[in-house]
Design a protein around this motif. Sequence first.
Motif, mmCIF file in Angstrom:
data_model
loop_
_atom_site.group_PDB
_atom_site.id
_atom_site.type_symbol
_atom_site.label_atom_id
_atom_site.label_comp_id
_atom_site.label_asym_id
_atom_site.label_seq_id
_atom_site.Cartn_x
_atom_site.Cartn_y
_atom_site.Cartn_z
ATOM 1 N N LEU A 119 0.821 -1.203 0.000
ATOM 2 C CA LEU A 119 0.000 0.000 0.000
ATOM 3 C C LEU A 119 0.862 1.263 0.000
ATOM 4 N N GLY A 120 2.064 1.127 0.525
ATOM 5 C CA GLY A 120 2.929 2.308 0.545
ATOM 6 C C GLY A 120 4.225 2.021 1.253
ATOM 7 N N VAL A 121 5.170 2.897 1.048
ATOM 8 C CA VAL A 121 6.461 2.773 1.716
ATOM 9 C C VAL A 121 6.790 4.118 2.326
ATOM 10 N N GLU A 122 7.137 4.111 3.622
ATOM 11 C CA GLU A 122 7.493 5.367 4.274
ATOM 12 C C GLU A 122 8.769 5.130 5.053
ATOM 13 N N GLY A 123 9.867 5.632 4.553
ATOM 14 C CA GLY A 123 11.137 5.383 5.242
ATOM 15 C C GLY A 123 11.430 3.895 5.218
ATOM 16 N N ASP A 124 11.621 3.332 6.422
ATOM 17 C CA ASP A 124 11.920 1.894 6.469
ATOM 18 C C ASP A 124 10.669 1.067 6.777
ATOM 19 N N ARG A 125 9.503 1.670 6.616
ATOM 20 C CA ARG A 125 8.275 0.928 6.908
ATOM 21 C C ARG A 125 7.499 0.671 5.623
ATOM 22 N N VAL A 126 7.028 -0.556 5.499
ATOM 23 C CA VAL A 126 6.228 -0.936 4.338
ATOM 24 C C VAL A 126 4.820 -1.226 4.817
ATOM 25 N N LYS A 127 3.848 -0.596 4.223
ATOM 26 C CA LYS A 127 2.464 -0.869 4.605
ATOM 27 C C LYS A 127 1.903 -1.896 3.643
ATOM 28 N N LEU A 128 1.396 -2.975 4.227
ATOM 29 C CA LEU A 128 0.874 -4.075 3.410
ATOM 30 C C LEU A 128 -0.613 -4.263 3.664
ATOM 31 N N GLY A 129 -1.330 -4.562 2.616
ATOM 32 C CA GLY A 129 -2.732 -4.943 2.781
ATOM 33 C C GLY A 129 -2.873 -6.399 2.391
ATOM 34 N N ILE A 130 -3.605 -7.170 3.201
ATOM 35 C CA ILE A 130 -3.739 -8.599 2.907
ATOM 36 C C ILE A 130 -5.206 -8.955 2.861
ATOM 37 N N SER A 131 -5.616 -9.508 1.751
ATOM 38 C CA SER A 131 -6.981 -10.007 1.729
ATOM 39 C C SER A 131 -6.916 -11.525 1.650
ATOM 40 N N ALA A 132 -7.628 -12.148 2.578
ATOM 41 C CA ALA A 132 -7.546 -13.603 2.704
ATOM 42 C C ALA A 132 -8.846 -14.101 3.310
ATOM 43 N N PRO A 133 -9.175 -15.373 3.047
ATOM 44 C CA PRO A 133 -10.376 -15.916 3.688
ATOM 45 C C PRO A 133 -10.240 -15.911 5.203
ATOM 46 N N ARG A 134 -11.370 -15.911 5.876
ATOM 47 C CA ARG A 134 -11.386 -15.791 7.328
ATOM 48 C C ARG A 134 -10.602 -16.877 8.042
ATOM 49 N N HIS A 135 -10.509 -18.050 7.414
ATOM 50 C CA HIS A 135 -9.854 -19.136 8.140
ATOM 51 C C HIS A 135 -8.331 -19.058 8.067
ATOM 52 N N VAL A 136 -7.827 -18.128 7.305
ATOM 53 C CA VAL A 136 -6.370 -17.986 7.202
ATOM 54 C C VAL A 136 -5.894 -17.035 8.295
ATOM 55 N N SER A 137 -5.043 -17.528 9.153
ATOM 56 C CA SER A 137 -4.598 -16.660 10.239
ATOM 57 C C SER A 137 -3.395 -15.839 9.779
ATOM 58 N N ILE A 138 -3.409 -14.589 10.082
ATOM 59 C CA ILE A 138 -2.324 -13.687 9.693
ATOM 60 C C ILE A 138 -1.812 -13.021 10.955
ATOM 61 N N LEU A 139 -0.568 -13.255 11.262
ATOM 62 C CA LEU A 139 -0.007 -12.722 12.500
ATOM 63 C C LEU A 139 1.355 -12.119 12.236
ATOM 64 N N ARG A 140 1.687 -11.101 12.980
ATOM 65 C CA ARG A 140 3.057 -10.600 12.950
ATOM 66 C C ARG A 140 3.966 -11.688 13.504
ATOM 67 N N GLN A 141 4.980 -12.029 12.755
ATOM 68 C CA GLN A 141 5.837 -13.151 13.104
ATOM 69 C C GLN A 141 6.466 -13.006 14.479
ATOM 70 N N GLU A 142 6.767 -11.772 14.841
ATOM 71 C CA GLU A 142 7.446 -11.589 16.135
ATOM 72 C C GLU A 142 6.572 -12.024 17.316
ATOM 73 N N LEU A 143 5.240 -12.078 17.115
ATOM 74 C CA LEU A 143 4.384 -12.560 18.207
ATOM 75 C C LEU A 143 4.685 -14.023 18.511
#
Lengths: 155, 83
Positions: free
Chosen positions: B24-48
């Motif tokens: 969706l965009g890049v600001e400095g060292d941050r990348v903004k991502l949008g993810i569209s996926a079915p509800r059963h797909v879990s999406i988590l920040r890996q560091e968690l």
Amino acid sequence: MDTIDTAPSVRVLPTEFGAPALNITLEEGLIGCEMWQHFTLEAPADTAPLMLLRSLDEPDISFIVCDPRAIESDYSLALSDTEMDILGGPSADELAMFVIMNVKMIENRTQVTVNLLGPVVVNLANRAARQVINPDHLAHHPVGDLSHVSADAKA
Amino acid sequence: MLVLTRRPDESLSINSGEIIITVLGVEGDRVKLGISAPRHVSILRQELCEEVREQNRVSALPVQASGQLAAVVRGLVATQPVP
């Protein structure tokens, strides 16, 4: 899904605290600790409301655990359909959960935190369990400090 | 690991479009991502997952210690204020 109460190769350890123990199996182990899959959960009267989770795969690995609602009374966890399937499709009253406590000795103080980010969910009907991520909670949620706890207790 | 380079507004289609990741965009060292996926797909920040793994490892106690410690520490939980 297989229901494993005690796998054939697991040693049956003596129950030190005298309370009936519940054997649970995490098919994928604890997160990051895939080899620790079989546990026994004990609830001795003298540690209530805390419980003890003891590994049946590694003889000297155990954890202090508790109901997260004893720490945060409105703690809630939403399980995805996939997670429910993996657990064997439990009904709401067949589900239980616990969180793992961390006790850290710093000088003569004991700092106690609890991992509300990674609760373990148990299907009481088939004893299948799974550690899941509950976002927006802390992995080290503070519980409190004790001072002057004897260093021998953790040795 | 498959390595691709994308510009903002470009996307990746995973599993025949079941999952779409858009930059969706890049600001400095941050990348903004949008993810569209079915509800059963879990999406988590890996560091968690890494935080939980780390907590699991440091929380393990010898069997002798956990019972004794729990008997002492339980006082902290019993005194939690009820809102």
